[in-house]
Design a protein around this motif. Structure first.
Motif, PDB file in Angstrom:
ATOM      1  N   VAL A 167     -44.949  60.517 100.679  1.00  0.00           N
ATOM      2  CA  VAL A 167     -45.917  61.568 100.973  1.00  0.00           C
ATOM      3  C   VAL A 167     -45.215  62.850 101.424  1.00  0.00           C
ATOM      4  CG1 VAL A 167     -46.308  61.026 103.426  1.00  0.00           C
ATOM      5  CG2 VAL A 167     -48.174  61.941 102.035  1.00  0.00           C
ATOM      6  N   THR A 168     -44.028  62.702 102.028  1.00  0.00           N
ATOM      7  CA  THR A 168     -43.246  63.860 102.473  1.00  0.00           C
ATOM      8  C   THR A 168     -42.978  64.823 101.317  1.00  0.00           C
ATOM      9  OG1 THR A 168     -42.154  62.502 104.140  1.00  0.00           O
ATOM     10  CG2 THR A 168     -41.071  64.559 103.553  1.00  0.00           C
ATOM     11  N   PHE A 169     -42.759  64.274 100.129  1.00  0.00           N
ATOM     12  CA  PHE A 169     -42.413  65.099  98.979  1.00  0.00           C
ATOM     13  C   PHE A 169     -43.644  65.733  98.327  1.00  0.00           C
ATOM     14  CE2 PHE A 169     -39.263  61.824  99.558  1.00  0.00           C
ATOM     15  CZ  PHE A 169     -38.080  62.514  99.479  1.00  0.00           C
ATOM     16  N   LEU A 170     -44.817  65.161  98.583  1.00  0.00           N
ATOM     17  CA  LEU A 170     -46.028  65.646  97.946  1.00  0.00           C
ATOM     18  C   LEU A 170     -46.756  66.699  98.780  1.00  0.00           C
ATOM     19  CD1 LEU A 170     -47.399  62.193  96.728  1.00  0.00           C
ATOM     20  CD2 LEU A 170     -46.299  63.940  95.321  1.00  0.00           C
ATOM     21  N   ILE A 171     -46.598  66.660 100.099  1.00  0.00           N
ATOM     22  CA  ILE A 171     -47.332  67.577 100.979  1.00  0.00           C
ATOM     23  C   ILE A 171     -47.076  69.040 100.632  1.00  0.00           C
ATOM     24  CG2 ILE A 171     -47.543  68.400 103.368  1.00  0.00           C
ATOM     25  CD1 ILE A 171     -47.178  65.473 104.257  1.00  0.00           C
ATOM     26  N   PRO A 172     -45.793  69.483 100.444  1.00  0.00           N
ATOM     27  CA  PRO A 172     -45.590  70.900 100.109  1.00  0.00           C
ATOM     28  C   PRO A 172     -46.269  71.313  98.805  1.00  0.00           C
ATOM     29  CG  PRO A 172     -43.532  69.900 100.819  1.00  0.00           C
ATOM     30  CD  PRO A 172     -44.512  68.788 100.637  1.00  0.00           C
ATOM     31  N   VAL A 173     -46.330  70.401  97.833  1.00  0.00           N
ATOM     32  CA  VAL A 173     -46.985  70.722  96.559  1.00  0.00           C
ATOM     33  C   VAL A 173     -48.449  71.095  96.799  1.00  0.00           C
ATOM     34  CG1 VAL A 173     -47.656  69.826  94.301  1.00  0.00           C
ATOM     35  CG2 VAL A 173     -45.435  69.200  95.279  1.00  0.00           C
ATOM     36  N   PHE A 174     -49.145  70.266  97.571  1.00  0.00           N
ATOM     37  CA  PHE A 174     -50.559  70.532  97.831  1.00  0.00           C
ATOM     38  C   PHE A 174     -50.741  71.731  98.764  1.00  0.00           C
ATOM     39  CE2 PHE A 174     -50.957  66.151  96.305  1.00  0.00           C
ATOM     40  CZ  PHE A 174     -52.058  66.282  95.469  1.00  0.00           C
ATOM     41  N   ALA A 175     -49.887  71.876  99.760  1.00  0.00           N
ATOM     42  CA  ALA A 175     -50.019  73.011 100.678  1.00  0.00           C
ATOM     43  C   ALA A 175     -49.838  74.332  99.938  1.00  0.00           C
ATOM     44  CB  ALA A 175     -48.991  72.893 101.802  1.00  0.00           C
ATOM     45  N   VAL A 176     -48.857  74.383  99.037  1.00  0.00           N
ATOM     46  CA  VAL A 176     -48.639  75.592  98.236  1.00  0.00           C
ATOM     47  C   VAL A 176     -49.847  75.845  97.334  1.00  0.00           C
ATOM     48  CG1 VAL A 176     -47.262  76.563  96.350  1.00  0.00           C
ATOM     49  CG2 VAL A 176     -46.124  75.514  98.319  1.00  0.00           C
ATOM     50  N   LEU A 177     -50.374  74.770  96.727  1.00  0.00           N
ATOM     51  CA  LEU A 177     -51.533  74.900  95.846  1.00  0.00           C
ATOM     52  C   LEU A 177     -52.752  75.416  96.595  1.00  0.00           C
ATOM     53  CD1 LEU A 177     -52.935  74.419  93.105  1.00  0.00           C
ATOM     54  CD2 LEU A 177     -53.365  72.060  93.851  1.00  0.00           C
ATOM     55  N   TRP A 178     -53.055  74.806  97.759  1.00  0.00           N
ATOM     56  CA  TRP A 178     -54.222  75.258  98.527  1.00  0.00           C
ATOM     57  C   TRP A 178     -54.030  76.700  99.004  1.00  0.00           C
ATOM     58  CZ3 TRP A 178     -56.533  71.901  96.295  1.00  0.00           C
ATOM     59  CH2 TRP A 178     -56.461  70.527  96.494  1.00  0.00           C
ATOM     60  N   GLY A 179     -52.810  77.036  99.440  1.00  0.00           N
ATOM     61  CA  GLY A 179     -52.547  78.409  99.882  1.00  0.00           C
ATOM     62  C   GLY A 179     -52.742  79.416  98.768  1.00  0.00           C
ATOM     63  N   TYR A 180     -52.316  79.043  97.564  1.00  0.00           N
ATOM     64  CA  TYR A 180     -52.481  79.929  96.396  1.00  0.00           C
ATOM     65  C   TYR A 180     -53.947  80.087  96.014  1.00  0.00           C
ATOM     66  CZ  TYR A 180     -52.451  81.375  91.495  1.00  0.00           C
ATOM     67  OH  TYR A 180     -52.699  82.018  90.311  1.00  0.00           O
ATOM     68  N   LEU A 181     -54.690  78.960  95.998  1.00  0.00           N
ATOM     69  CA  LEU A 181     -56.075  78.989  95.541  1.00  0.00           C
ATOM     70  C   LEU A 181     -57.007  79.680  96.537  1.00  0.00           C
ATOM     71  CD1 LEU A 181     -56.485  75.384  94.044  1.00  0.00           C
ATOM     72  CD2 LEU A 181     -56.305  77.544  92.790  1.00  0.00           C
ATOM     73  N   PHE A 182     -56.807  79.437  97.835  1.00  0.00           N
ATOM     74  CA  PHE A 182     -57.783  79.892  98.820  1.00  0.00           C
ATOM     75  C   PHE A 182     -57.324  81.085  99.664  1.00  0.00           C
ATOM     76  CE2 PHE A 182     -58.734  75.356  98.101  1.00  0.00           C
ATOM     77  CZ  PHE A 182     -60.047  75.480  97.651  1.00  0.00           C
ATOM     78  N   LEU A 183     -56.017  81.322  99.736  1.00  0.00           N
ATOM     79  CA  LEU A 183     -55.514  82.429 100.547  1.00  0.00           C
ATOM     80  C   LEU A 183     -54.741  83.460  99.735  1.00  0.00           C
ATOM     81  CD1 LEU A 183     -54.214  80.423 103.663  1.00  0.00           C
ATOM     82  CD2 LEU A 183     -56.395  81.622 103.418  1.00  0.00           C
ATOM     83  N   GLY A 184     -54.526  83.178  98.452  1.00  0.00           N
ATOM     84  CA  GLY A 184     -53.777  84.111  97.619  1.00  0.00           C
ATOM     85  C   GLY A 184     -52.304  84.192  97.980  1.00  0.00           C
ATOM     86  N   GLU A 185     -51.758  83.124  98.577  1.00  0.00           N
ATOM     87  CA  GLU A 185     -50.344  83.126  98.961  1.00  0.00           C
ATOM     88  C   GLU A 185     -49.453  83.011  97.723  1.00  0.00           C
ATOM     89  OE1 GLU A 185     -50.882  81.034 103.371  1.00  0.00           O
ATOM     90  OE2 GLU A 185     -49.826  79.981 101.780  1.00  0.00           O
ATOM     91  N   VAL A 186     -48.293  83.626  97.810  1.00  0.00           N
ATOM     92  CA  VAL A 186     -47.341  83.641  96.701  1.00  0.00           C
ATOM     93  C   VAL A 186     -46.230  82.641  96.977  1.00  0.00           C
ATOM     94  CG1 VAL A 186     -45.714  85.041  95.387  1.00  0.00           C
ATOM     95  CG2 VAL A 186     -47.855  86.048  96.193  1.00  0.00           C
ATOM     96  N   PHE A 187     -45.866  81.876  95.955  1.00  0.00           N
ATOM     97  CA  PHE A 187     -44.744  80.935  96.059  1.00  0.00           C
ATOM     98  C   PHE A 187     -43.550  81.577  95.363  1.00  0.00           C
ATOM     99  CE2 PHE A 187     -42.551  76.917  94.645  1.00  0.00           C
ATOM    100  CZ  PHE A 187     -42.231  76.477  95.918  1.00  0.00           C
ATOM    101  N   THR A 188     -42.593  82.042  96.154  1.00  0.00           N
ATOM    102  CA  THR A 188     -41.480  82.802  95.601  1.00  0.00           C
ATOM    103  C   THR A 188     -40.377  81.890  95.062  1.00  0.00           C
ATOM    104  OG1 THR A 188     -40.282  82.880  97.711  1.00  0.00           O
ATOM    105  CG2 THR A 188     -41.933  84.607  97.300  1.00  0.00           C
ATOM    106  N   GLY A 189     -39.475  82.487  94.290  1.00  0.00           N
ATOM    107  CA  GLY A 189     -38.329  81.735  93.788  1.00  0.00           C
ATOM    108  C   GLY A 189     -37.444  81.227  94.904  1.00  0.00           C
ATOM    109  N   GLN A 190     -37.293  82.031  95.972  1.00  0.00           N
ATOM    110  CA  GLN A 190     -36.477  81.586  97.099  1.00  0.00           C
ATOM    111  C   GLN A 190     -37.108  80.385  97.793  1.00  0.00           C
ATOM    112  OE1 GLN A 190     -35.035  84.604  99.661  1.00  0.00           O
ATOM    113  NE2 GLN A 190     -33.977  83.175 101.008  1.00  0.00           N
ATOM    114  N   MET A 191     -38.432  80.404  97.922  1.00  0.00           N
ATOM    115  CA  MET A 191     -39.106  79.255  98.524  1.00  0.00           C
ATOM    116  C   MET A 191     -38.917  78.006  97.662  1.00  0.00           C
ATOM    117  SD  MET A 191     -42.656  80.938  99.921  1.00  0.00           S
ATOM    118  CE  MET A 191     -43.396  79.350 100.315  1.00  0.00           C
ATOM    119  N   ALA A 192     -38.976  78.172  96.340  1.00  0.00           N
ATOM    120  CA  ALA A 192     -38.788  77.033  95.436  1.00  0.00           C
ATOM    121  C   ALA A 192     -37.387  76.460  95.580  1.00  0.00           C
ATOM    122  CB  ALA A 192     -39.042  77.460  93.992  1.00  0.00           C
ATOM    123  N   ALA A 193     -36.372  77.344  95.641  1.00  0.00           N
ATOM    124  CA  ALA A 193     -34.992  76.877  95.766  1.00  0.00           C
ATOM    125  C   ALA A 193     -34.769  76.184  97.113  1.00  0.00           C
ATOM    126  CB  ALA A 193     -34.033  78.050  95.612  1.00  0.00           C
ATOM    127  N   GLY A 194     -35.263  76.793  98.188  1.00  0.00           N
ATOM    128  CA  GLY A 194     -35.112  76.188  99.506  1.00  0.00           C
ATOM    129  C   GLY A 194     -35.845  74.870  99.603  1.00  0.00           C
TER     130      GLY A 194
END
Length: 295
Positions: free
Chosen positions: A250-277
């Motif tokens: 579940v540790t590996f799946l939580i960021p996927v959903f958190a990024v998705l919910w942030g994008y869908l409901f808050l308009g948050e951007v997932f940057t290349g640096q965030m992906a690499a980190g």
């Protein structure tokens, strides 16, 4: 893993990923401490009747010292710190830092419990924390024309997230050593109840001067009932059915959903640096947990 168990694992990740969204939506109005107190208080109200039906209240009272410490380290402090971080950084970014929890757990187990670190696990710890440094470096870059006050707030938010995950690591190792004999539902309920007792006075002292709006109340209710009470029930059910090694996925799946919910409901951007980190943190976590073995 059976399809039903896999479905519950994804559901748990989706719920815990949503917790970062709800903290973003409610923390500005409630403040970190009041929000954390309401979260554990609401979860306690849902879990206590379940524990009573299973005749577990006596164990809750008998093991109060251990459960009080678990409540402090696994709920009271980290919930307040993540709510503080939600004031300055995105839900996705917080969730990536949350993925360092197993890294702290492995490091503390080595220092405290004498657990042996293989070369691969040591490499995993190094990679994971390198990913955190890489993520935080840009926040503290102080680029020309940047909002330095916002950067400083972001750095404090990163440190708050790391402080929260360090507490999770301590709590995991303490639980392994001192609470293995306690029923899982008792641990889950006790951690919320005793965390609520610890936070009630600070929350009253720091209660917001302006009444929070309906959205903030809905967010804290979802945090309490969905992301704490229900999530704990799912988590311990999975631990019993598929074991800790599979459940830790579940540790590996939580960021996927958190990024998705942030994008869908808050308009948050997932940057290349965030992906690499994020990649560095998750690869390091997999190595540190022993999920990748040398053949």
């Amino acid at each position: 893993m059976k399809p039903f168990d896999l479905g519950e694992l994804f559901l748990l990740a989706a719920i815990w990923g949503a917790s970062f969204l709800f903290m973003r939506l409610g923390a500005h109005e409630f403040g970190p401490v009041a929000m954390a107190a309401l979260r554990v208080g609401g979860a306690s109200l849902m879990l206590l009747p379940l524990l009573a039906m299973r005749q577990g209240l006596q164990e809750l009272r008998r093991e109060w010292r251990a459960l009080l410490l678990i409540g402090l380290l696994n709920s009271a402090i980290p919930f307040a710190l993540f709510s503080f971080a939600a004031l300055s950084i995105t839900a996705g970014f917080s969730s990536i830092l949350n993925a360092t929890t197993p890294l702290w757990g492995g490091l503390i187990a080595w220092l405290w419990l004498g657990q042996r670190l293989t070369p691969l696990r040591s490499l995993g710890l190094a990679l994971g924390f390198a990913g955190v440094v890489y993520l935080a470096w840009d926040k503290a870059g102080f680029k020309p024309g940047a909002d330095h006050a916002a950067e400083i707030r972001a750095v404090w938010a990163v440190l708050a997230c790391l402080g929260a995950t360090f507490c999770y690591g301590l709590a995991a190792n303490f639980s392994k050593r001192y609470t293995a004999h306690i029923a899982p539902l008792t641990v889950a309920t006790g951690s919320q109840c005793y965390a609520a007792l610890l936070l009630v006075l600070p929350a009253l002292w720091m209660w917001p001067a302006e009444p929070p709006g309906a959205q903030a109340w809905a967010s804290v209710t979802a945090l309490a009932l969905l992301c704490s009470a229900l999530a704990y029930i799912l988590y311990f059910r999975l631990m019993q059915r598929i074991g800790p090694t599979n459940t830790i996925a579940v540790t590996f799946l939580i960021p996927v959903f958190a990024v998705l919910w942030g994008y869908l409901f808050l308009g948050e951007v997932f940057t290349g640096q965030m992906a690499a980190g994020c990649g560095l943190v998750l690869i390091g976590t997999a190595l540190a947990l022993g999920l990748v073995q040398r053949r």
